[in-house]
Design a protein around this motif. Structure first.
Motif, short mmCIF file in Angstrom:
data_model
loop_
_atom_site.label_atom_id
_atom_site.label_comp_id
_atom_site.label_asym_id
_atom_site.label_seq_id
_atom_site.Cartn_x
_atom_site.Cartn_y
_atom_site.Cartn_z
N THR A 183 -13.38 7.65 11.91
CA THR A 183 -13.01 8.65 10.90
C THR A 183 -12.19 8.04 9.77
OG1 THR A 183 -11.08 9.26 12.25
CG2 THR A 183 -13.10 10.56 12.54
N THR A 184 -12.09 6.71 9.74
CA THR A 184 -11.41 5.92 8.70
C THR A 184 -9.90 6.21 8.59
OG1 THR A 184 -11.87 7.44 6.85
CG2 THR A 184 -13.56 5.78 7.36
N ILE A 185 -9.32 6.72 9.67
CA ILE A 185 -7.86 6.80 9.70
C ILE A 185 -7.29 5.39 9.82
CG2 ILE A 185 -5.86 7.60 11.04
CD1 ILE A 185 -7.59 9.99 11.89
N PHE A 186 -8.01 4.57 10.62
CA PHE A 186 -7.65 3.17 10.80
C PHE A 186 -8.79 2.29 10.29
CE2 PHE A 186 -4.22 4.73 13.12
CZ PHE A 186 -4.63 5.51 14.18
N GLY A 187 -8.43 1.08 9.93
CA GLY A 187 -9.42 0.07 9.58
C GLY A 187 -9.37 -1.06 10.58
N LYS A 188 -10.47 -1.81 10.68
CA LYS A 188 -10.53 -2.93 11.64
C LYS A 188 -11.26 -4.10 11.00
CE LYS A 188 -12.01 -4.09 16.37
NZ LYS A 188 -12.95 -5.19 16.08
N LYS A 189 -10.69 -5.26 11.09
CA LYS A 189 -11.34 -6.50 10.66
C LYS A 189 -11.03 -7.57 11.68
CE LYS A 189 -11.87 -9.77 6.86
NZ LYS A 189 -11.42 -10.19 5.52
N ASP A 190 -12.08 -8.11 12.26
CA ASP A 190 -11.92 -9.05 13.37
C ASP A 190 -11.08 -8.38 14.46
OD1 ASP A 190 -11.59 -11.60 10.88
OD2 ASP A 190 -13.40 -11.00 11.98
N PHE A 208 -5.48 -1.87 11.06
CA PHE A 208 -4.55 -1.50 10.00
C PHE A 208 -4.73 -0.04 9.62
CE2 PHE A 208 -7.96 -1.72 6.86
CZ PHE A 208 -8.81 -2.67 7.40
N HIS A 209 -3.68 0.54 9.05
CA HIS A 209 -3.76 1.91 8.55
C HIS A 209 -4.60 1.90 7.29
CE1 HIS A 209 -1.86 5.76 6.90
NE2 HIS A 209 -2.59 6.09 7.93
N SER A 210 -5.48 2.86 7.17
CA SER A 210 -6.46 2.83 6.08
C SER A 210 -5.81 2.90 4.69
CB SER A 210 -7.44 4.00 6.23
OG SER A 210 -6.75 5.23 6.26
N GLU A 211 -4.60 3.43 4.61
CA GLU A 211 -3.93 3.53 3.31
C GLU A 211 -3.17 2.26 2.93
OE1 GLU A 211 -1.45 6.95 3.46
OE2 GLU A 211 -3.10 8.37 3.82
N PHE A 212 -3.22 1.25 3.81
CA PHE A 212 -2.44 0.04 3.56
C PHE A 212 -3.31 -1.07 2.96
CE2 PHE A 212 0.67 -3.19 3.98
CZ PHE A 212 0.05 -4.31 4.49
N THR A 213 -2.74 -1.79 2.02
CA THR A 213 -3.36 -2.99 1.46
C THR A 213 -2.34 -4.11 1.52
OG1 THR A 213 -4.68 -1.65 -0.07
CG2 THR A 213 -4.47 -3.99 -0.57
N PRO A 214 -2.71 -5.26 2.10
CA PRO A 214 -1.75 -6.38 2.14
C PRO A 214 -1.30 -6.75 0.73
CG PRO A 214 -3.65 -6.83 3.54
CD PRO A 214 -3.99 -5.61 2.74
#
Length: 628
Positions: free
Chosen positions: A486-493, A497-503
């Motif tokens: 539901t794109t609340i969270f994101g996943k890479k490898d 991460f929280h979907s609203e966060f950008t490094p």
């Protein structure tokens, strides 16, 4: 997943509760002028006992004098473990016994006996004192409690008692922080320039700064302007914590002890409660039908009358009595809450018990009503299912059957309700638990992102390990996968991460990072060691590794190897320059002539082209790949 507990000091007046609290916490909880002058506790006292990364323990010092029994009940109603204080030179006294009755009636089962003032008793008599106290405590909640000998003035035994308290609480389940927030208010005051402040122990749920709340039973709307836990500002407070909340838009005169601060409309406001009552032992006076009583529930003290359905008076009964309390004022309560009944005059603790139904009705006198109350006491099938899942967090169908004693068909029908959730094809949980786990994950990730702004996210295994301390791992995994869907969270490898966060580079280091990149770009292809640029820019070593990885992940710099990095613009220019200056196949010497680079740069650069798929090494030559 920190756990919060509140412990209480109980016992006879002048047996050393406040002095023991001070010895344990270094805080004098007698803060009123009258308390100092009379050397007795009149109001509840509070102090912080212990805190580490997984545990926080607060102390409530409960007044011991008979006149202050109301404050005593308000204090112990929200605690998880009781220290029963008995002076070695006096032993068990009248208020000790009354406190014991109240603790038992409130359902408090966890306790430690602290025998104080042992320096006043000859060593030869210590064992005799212990035996006398233990004999007095037979058939009470403290019958099998550990006993510690202490002297608060010399410090003897204090550290051992503190360690025992911590060890005991580590074994205990914490209060429920997952449901709606509820805080029975036991203190109200105003602070100049801040406004109205209330204090209490959070019974259940959690509260955050800025959260909209209601003061019940009055129904007044307010907001948590600021929070404090033991005089320290906090962003949130959880079940089991002593908390002070600065409320907005509310005058001190609008609130009183006994009001309840809540976050939900679901809590019931009532004046009639069906209860299971257990009498205190050795009543001096007869309990008569519809006699006036004082009902203590949470921090509320309300006058009312007791209504019996199968008798007109009673003085002794070892069994629970199913009856009703009709109150003169509204209170806030729910099924399972504990209460104490006292006779207003002559004063006496009548008994206590728990609320069967907070919305009692008028019933006829007779056994039929008692039978109906017995059914209520057992709970509706839906309530039993909810309770089983609330306790276990997740159960398969057959286990719910065992725990609830409901027929298979009825259970299937109830589990269709939207508040129950089937996951993994075979396990059930509550929707509110799923939402709580989701909220906990968001909180953990936001905390991680705040501390590690350069990192993409938290390692999945670490996140699940933290959540699985409180919930079954399979349930945590399900909630995480649903959150990703539901794109609340994101996943890479392996990172979540929280979907609203950008490094991003922390604001405090942005300028230095820009200067470092400018220096790197200025040096073109013949760069220095990358660590030299970091050192020159004044970037601390504990940030260097994360910053380097961030710049490489965002392709602002390209690593040739662990030592050399090129600015991405120069790297791309070098690739195009080499491609345009060579045929499909080329050798190392061709590349050196075109780019004018030594082997220390050229070999890592060509190997980087191989790893990125721009080229393919065939013996001593490189072949350009069409896909790149």
């Amino acid at each position: 997943m920190k756990r919060y507990f509140t412990i209480g000091m109980a016992g006879h007046i002048d047996h050393g509760k406040t002095t023991l609290t001070k010895a344990l916490t270094n805080v004098d909880t007698d803060r009123l002028k009258e308390e100092k002058e009379r050397q007795i506790s009149i109001e509840l006292g509070f102090a912080s006992l212990y805190e580490d990364h997984e545990l926080e323990i607060s102390v409530v010092d409960v007044p011991g004098h008979e006149r202050f029994i109301r404050q005593m009940i308000a204090g112990v109603a929200g605690i998880d473990l009781v220290i029963l204080v008995v002076a070695a030179d006096e032993g068990v006294m009248p208020q000790t016994r009354e406190h014991l009755h109240i603790l038992g009636l409130l359902g408090i089962k966890n306790g430690i006996i602290a025998v104080t003032k042992i320096n006043r008793v000859e060593n030869d008599f210590i064992d005799l004192v212990k035996d006398d106290i233990l004999d007095e405590l037979k058939d009470t909640v403290f019958e099998h409690a550990p006993l510690m000998l202490v002297d608060s003035l010399t410090g003897q035994g204090i550290e051992d008692l503190k360690h025992l308290i911590i060890d005991e609480l580590k074994k205990r389940e914490t209060r429920d922080s997952k449901g709606a927030f509820r805080l029975p208010i036991d203190q109200v005051f105003s602070v100049k320039g801040q406004g109205t402040v209330v204090r209490g122990t959070v019974y259940e749920g959690s509260v955050e700064e800025g959260q909209a709340l209601k003061i019940m039973p009055k129904g007044l709307g307010t907001r948590a302007r600021q929070l404090q836990v033991h005089h320290k500002s906090a962003n949130s407070a959880y079940a089991g914590q002593r908390t002070a909340i600065n409320l907005s838009g509310i005058a001190k005169e609008d609130i009183q002890r006994g009001d309840v601060l809540v976050s939900s409309e679901h809590f019931i406001v009532t004046q009639t409660i069906d209860v299971a009552l257990r009498l205190a032992g050795d009543l001096e006076y007869m309990v008569k039908q519809r006699m006036p009583i004082k009902c203590h529930l949470g921090t509320a003290e309300v006058m009312g009358r007791i209504v019996l359905f199968d008798r007109n008076d009673i003085k002794t009964d070892a069994e629970e009595i199913l009856c009703q309390i009709r109150l003169e004022e509204e209170i806030v309560t729910k099924r399972g809450d504990r209460f104490i009944l006292r006779r207003p005059s002559p004063q006496e603790t009548i008994g206590g018990g728990w609320v069967i139904d907070p919305k009692g009705e008028k019933y006829r006198f007779g056994q039929k009503t008692v039978d109906e109350l017995e059914k209520k006491k057992e709970g509706t099938p839906k309530e039993r299912i909810y309770a089983a899942l609330h306790e276990a967090k997740s159960l398969p169908f057959q286990e719910i059957l065992k725990r609830t004693s409901i027929s298979e068909q009825d259970l299937q029908n109830y589990l269709i309700d939207e508040e129950f959730l089937l996951y993994g094809g075979k396990e059930y949980t509550l929707l509110i638990i799923k939402e709580s786990i989701e909220k906990d994950m968001i909180t953990l990730l936001q905390g991680f992102h705040g501390e590690n702004p350069l990192k993409l996210g938290m390692n999945k295994a670490e996140l699940l390990q933290l959540i699985s301390k409180q919930y079954p791992k399979r349930l945590a995994e399900y909630v995480l996968e649903k959150g990703i869907e539901t794109t609340i969270f994101g996943k890479k490898d392996q990172f979540i991460f929280h979907s609203e966060f950008t490094p991003h580079v922390p604001k405090s280091w942005q300028k230095r990072t820009e200067n470092m990149l400018a220096d790197l770009k200025k040096d073109g292809l013949k760069v220095k060691y990358f660590n030299d640029y970091i050192t020159k820019a004044g970037i601390p070593s504990d940030l260097a590794l994360d910053l380097t990885k961030f710049l490489a992940d965002t392709e602002e710099v390209i690593s040739l190897d662990e030592q050399f990095y090129w600015h991405a613009e120069h790297f791309n220019q070098a690739v195009e320059q080499l491609r345009s200056g060579t045929a499909i196949e080329f050798e190392v010497g061709d590349a050196k002539d075109i780019l004018d680079l030594s082997r220390k740069y050229m070999i890592p650069f060509l190997e980087k082209l191989d790893s990125l798929g721009y080229t393919k090494r065939v013996e001593n030559k490189r072949v350009w790949q069409e896909s790149k």
